[in-house]
Design a protein around this motif. Structure first.
Motif, PDB file in Angstrom:
ATOM      1  N   MET A 134       0.907  -1.317  -0.295  1.00  0.00           N
ATOM      2  CA  MET A 134      -0.066  -0.040  -0.005  1.00  0.00           C
ATOM      3  C   MET A 134       1.048   1.212  -0.109  1.00  0.00           C
ATOM      4  SD  MET A 134      -3.126  -0.998   2.424  1.00  0.00           S
ATOM      5  CE  MET A 134      -4.420  -2.348   2.016  1.00  0.00           C
ATOM      6  N   PRO A 135       1.978   1.332   0.857  1.00  0.00           N
ATOM      7  CA  PRO A 135       2.611   2.746   0.842  1.00  0.00           C
ATOM      8  C   PRO A 135       3.239   3.086  -0.525  1.00  0.00           C
ATOM      9  CG  PRO A 135       3.109   1.328   2.878  1.00  0.00           C
ATOM     10  CD  PRO A 135       2.569   0.510   1.841  1.00  0.00           C
ATOM     11  N   ILE A 136       3.567   1.771  -1.244  1.00  0.00           N
ATOM     12  CA  ILE A 136       4.187   2.103  -2.593  1.00  0.00           C
ATOM     13  C   ILE A 136       3.729   3.206  -3.326  1.00  0.00           C
ATOM     14  CG2 ILE A 136       5.236   1.050  -4.488  1.00  0.00           C
ATOM     15  CD1 ILE A 136       5.743  -1.460  -2.830  1.00  0.00           C
ATOM     16  N   GLY A 137       2.514   2.859  -3.696  1.00  0.00           N
ATOM     17  CA  GLY A 137       1.434   3.848  -4.421  1.00  0.00           C
ATOM     18  C   GLY A 137       1.087   5.248  -3.682  1.00  0.00           C
ATOM     19  N   LEU A 138       0.761   4.957  -2.519  1.00  0.00           N
ATOM     20  CA  LEU A 138       0.397   6.001  -1.633  1.00  0.00           C
ATOM     21  C   LEU A 138       1.467   7.349  -1.403  1.00  0.00           C
ATOM     22  CD1 LEU A 138      -1.708   4.131   1.265  1.00  0.00           C
ATOM     23  CD2 LEU A 138      -2.700   5.559  -0.632  1.00  0.00           C
ATOM     24  N   ALA A 139       2.606   6.578  -1.391  1.00  0.00           N
ATOM     25  CA  ALA A 139       3.700   7.591  -1.103  1.00  0.00           C
ATOM     26  C   ALA A 139       3.837   8.524  -2.496  1.00  0.00           C
ATOM     27  CB  ALA A 139       5.061   6.765  -0.996  1.00  0.00           C
ATOM     28  N   GLN A 140       3.772   8.091  -3.525  1.00  0.00           N
ATOM     29  CA  GLN A 140       3.871   8.837  -4.731  1.00  0.00           C
ATOM     30  C   GLN A 140       2.776   9.884  -4.634  1.00  0.00           C
ATOM     31  OE1 GLN A 140       4.436   6.394  -8.260  1.00  0.00           O
ATOM     32  NE2 GLN A 140       4.348   4.733  -7.020  1.00  0.00           N
ATOM     33  N   THR A 141       1.468   9.512  -4.514  1.00  0.00           N
ATOM     34  CA  THR A 141       0.301  10.299  -4.396  1.00  0.00           C
ATOM     35  C   THR A 141       0.420  11.358  -3.118  1.00  0.00           C
ATOM     36  OG1 THR A 141      -0.911   8.396  -5.193  1.00  0.00           O
ATOM     37  CG2 THR A 141      -2.246  10.446  -4.428  1.00  0.00           C
ATOM     38  N   ALA A 142       1.126  11.010  -2.058  1.00  0.00           N
ATOM     39  CA  ALA A 142       1.415  11.753  -1.275  1.00  0.00           C
ATOM     40  C   ALA A 142       2.274  12.915  -1.284  1.00  0.00           C
ATOM     41  CB  ALA A 142       1.809  11.262   0.236  1.00  0.00           C
ATOM     42  N   ILE A 143       3.329  12.636  -2.160  1.00  0.00           N
ATOM     43  CA  ILE A 143       4.321  13.633  -2.560  1.00  0.00           C
ATOM     44  C   ILE A 143       3.640  14.672  -3.767  1.00  0.00           C
ATOM     45  CG2 ILE A 143       6.542  13.961  -3.915  1.00  0.00           C
ATOM     46  CD1 ILE A 143       7.524  11.182  -2.953  1.00  0.00           C
ATOM     47  N   GLN A 144       3.009  14.284  -4.743  1.00  0.00           N
ATOM     48  CA  GLN A 144       2.229  14.868  -5.458  1.00  0.00           C
ATOM     49  C   GLN A 144       1.277  15.940  -4.925  1.00  0.00           C
ATOM     50  OE1 GLN A 144       0.577  13.017  -8.909  1.00  0.00           O
ATOM     51  NE2 GLN A 144       1.977  11.088  -8.638  1.00  0.00           N
ATOM     52  N   ALA A 145       0.638  15.452  -3.650  1.00  0.00           N
ATOM     53  CA  ALA A 145      -0.501  16.439  -3.259  1.00  0.00           C
ATOM     54  C   ALA A 145       0.402  17.780  -2.455  1.00  0.00           C
ATOM     55  CB  ALA A 145      -1.129  15.541  -2.046  1.00  0.00           C
ATOM     56  N   ILE A 146       1.506  17.507  -2.201  1.00  0.00           N
ATOM     57  CA  ILE A 146       2.073  18.748  -1.664  1.00  0.00           C
ATOM     58  C   ILE A 146       3.288  19.596  -2.476  1.00  0.00           C
ATOM     59  CG2 ILE A 146       1.607  17.843   0.619  1.00  0.00           C
ATOM     60  CD1 ILE A 146       4.546  17.084   0.994  1.00  0.00           C
ATOM     61  N   THR A 147       3.303  19.030  -3.534  1.00  0.00           N
ATOM     62  CA  THR A 147       4.402  19.206  -4.655  1.00  0.00           C
ATOM     63  C   THR A 147       4.007  20.069  -5.571  1.00  0.00           C
ATOM     64  OG1 THR A 147       5.704  17.454  -3.758  1.00  0.00           O
ATOM     65  CG2 THR A 147       6.614  18.592  -5.600  1.00  0.00           C
ATOM     66  N   PRO A 148       4.814  21.313  -6.007  1.00  0.00           N
ATOM     67  CA  PRO A 148       4.500  22.141  -7.272  1.00  0.00           C
ATOM     68  C   PRO A 148       4.697  21.275  -8.316  1.00  0.00           C
ATOM     69  CG  PRO A 148       5.780  23.379  -5.799  1.00  0.00           C
ATOM     70  CD  PRO A 148       5.943  22.007  -5.255  1.00  0.00           C
ATOM     71  N   ASN A 149       3.840  21.493  -9.422  1.00  0.00           N
ATOM     72  CA  ASN A 149       3.664  20.661 -10.638  1.00  0.00           C
ATOM     73  C   ASN A 149       5.090  20.454 -11.158  1.00  0.00           C
ATOM     74  OD1 ASN A 149       1.073  20.328 -10.400  1.00  0.00           O
ATOM     75  ND2 ASN A 149       0.637  21.904 -12.009  1.00  0.00           N
ATOM     76  N   ASN A 150       5.989  21.441 -11.341  1.00  0.00           N
ATOM     77  CA  ASN A 150       7.111  21.422 -12.126  1.00  0.00           C
ATOM     78  C   ASN A 150       8.452  20.665 -11.264  1.00  0.00           C
ATOM     79  OD1 ASN A 150       7.519  23.384  -9.854  1.00  0.00           O
ATOM     80  ND2 ASN A 150       9.010  24.556 -11.224  1.00  0.00           N
ATOM     81  N   MET A 151       8.019  20.286  -9.992  1.00  0.00           N
ATOM     82  CA  MET A 151       8.853  19.283  -8.999  1.00  0.00           C
ATOM     83  C   MET A 151       8.657  18.137  -8.758  1.00  0.00           C
ATOM     84  SD  MET A 151       9.991  22.536  -6.272  1.00  0.00           S
ATOM     85  CE  MET A 151      11.163  21.491  -5.636  1.00  0.00           C
ATOM     86  N   ARG A 152       7.333  17.642  -8.924  1.00  0.00           N
ATOM     87  CA  ARG A 152       6.798  16.459  -8.744  1.00  0.00           C
ATOM     88  C   ARG A 152       7.640  15.249  -9.406  1.00  0.00           C
ATOM     89  NH1 ARG A 152       0.252  17.228  -9.663  1.00  0.00           N
ATOM     90  NH2 ARG A 152       0.085  18.853  -7.875  1.00  0.00           N
ATOM     91  N   ALA A 153       7.910  15.182 -10.637  1.00  0.00           N
ATOM     92  CA  ALA A 153       8.512  14.202 -11.003  1.00  0.00           C
ATOM     93  C   ALA A 153       9.973  13.954 -10.624  1.00  0.00           C
ATOM     94  CB  ALA A 153       8.956  14.407 -12.638  1.00  0.00           C
ATOM     95  N   GLN A 154      10.756  15.387 -10.122  1.00  0.00           N
ATOM     96  CA  GLN A 154      12.210  15.062  -9.605  1.00  0.00           C
ATOM     97  C   GLN A 154      12.073  14.305  -8.135  1.00  0.00           C
ATOM     98  OE1 GLN A 154      13.925  18.819  -9.561  1.00  0.00           O
ATOM     99  NE2 GLN A 154      12.968  19.604 -11.511  1.00  0.00           N
ATOM    100  N   LEU A 155      10.958  14.818  -7.183  1.00  0.00           N
ATOM    101  CA  LEU A 155      10.914  14.226  -6.189  1.00  0.00           C
ATOM    102  C   LEU A 155      10.292  12.852  -5.925  1.00  0.00           C
ATOM    103  CD1 LEU A 155       9.425  17.359  -4.379  1.00  0.00           C
ATOM    104  CD2 LEU A 155      11.465  16.216  -3.818  1.00  0.00           C
ATOM    105  N   ILE A 156       9.496  12.469  -6.771  1.00  0.00           N
ATOM    106  CA  ILE A 156       9.014  10.999  -7.085  1.00  0.00           C
ATOM    107  C   ILE A 156      10.432  10.028  -7.465  1.00  0.00           C
ATOM    108  CG2 ILE A 156       7.773   9.268  -8.329  1.00  0.00           C
ATOM    109  CD1 ILE A 156       5.566  11.361  -8.282  1.00  0.00           C
TER     110      ILE A 156
END
Length: 208
Positions: A120-142
């Motif tokens: 469960m955390p494998i997918g949720l972590a990616q969504t959690a990162i996206q929820a608080i990160t600006p669009n232009n930085m999401r791919a880098q942080l994931i």
């Protein structure tokens, strides 16, 4: 931006990575465990392990996504980190039972439950990162999350089992106890770290 919220990202990413250590430990050592303890051949273990992984890992990912979607549809868009904490906490229980079960069926049941909850955390972590990160930085942080997951999870999970087997229990047949210790200890550390950052995570998300 990341520097200003470094603790939020650290608790989220490292907390998720710690939960993955138990999963990597299982994947690396299940064949040896069933060979040493239950005298199963590699072929027998591979068939059952493959079925368990396909069914329960897929179910964990699908169900976590389903409930995350339901929460979001009800306006709770920052629930992901709490769901991660809950799923990892649930994995600790069957992880602990692996240290006491003495049958192959019981061991498979424990591993199935652990794999289900730790997927469960494998997918949720990616969504959690996206929820608080600006669009232009999401791919880098994931990408950072996956890099750390592979470095720490793949590096420490299997090595920790070997350490406990060789230097703590001093018994090649104690792989089951070693895997249990790794699942429980990494799970507890994951829950604690996620809990430390959850309020800041939610506050950060509300500001966006």
């Amino acid at each position: 931006y990341v520097r200003n919220y470094w603790f939020v990202y650290t608790s989220l990413i490292i907390g998720a990575v710690l939960s993955g250590i138990g999963m990597f430990a299982i994947y690396a050592w299940v064949p040896s465990l069933f060979l040493r303890v239950y005298e199963w051949s590699s072929a027998e273990t591979g068939v059952v392990f493959g079925i368990v992984t396909i069914v329960f890992a897929t179910a964990g990912l699908a169900i976590s996504g389903h409930y995350a979607r339901r929460f979001v549809s009800h306006g709770q868009e920052l629930v992901f980190q709490r769901l991660m904490m809950l799923s990892v906490a649930c994995a600790i229980i069957p992880g602990a039972i692996t240290m006491t079960t003495d049958t192959a069926l019981g061991m498979w049941a424990c591993f199935a439950a652990v794999i289900f909850f730790l997927a469960m955390p494998i997918g949720l972590a990616q969504t959690a990162i996206q929820a608080i990160t600006p669009n232009n930085m999401r791919a880098q942080l994931i990408a950072v999350y996956f890099a750390v997951l592979n470095l720490i999870g793949l590096g420490f999970g299997p090595a920790a089992v070997a350490f406990f087997t060789d230097f703590v229990f001093r018994d090649d047949a104690a792989v089951d106890r070693s895997i249990g210790v790794v699942i429980v200890s990494s799970g507890v550390a994951s829950v604690l770290l996620l809990a430390l950052g959850v309020k800041q995570y939610e506050e950060m998300g509300r500001r966006r």
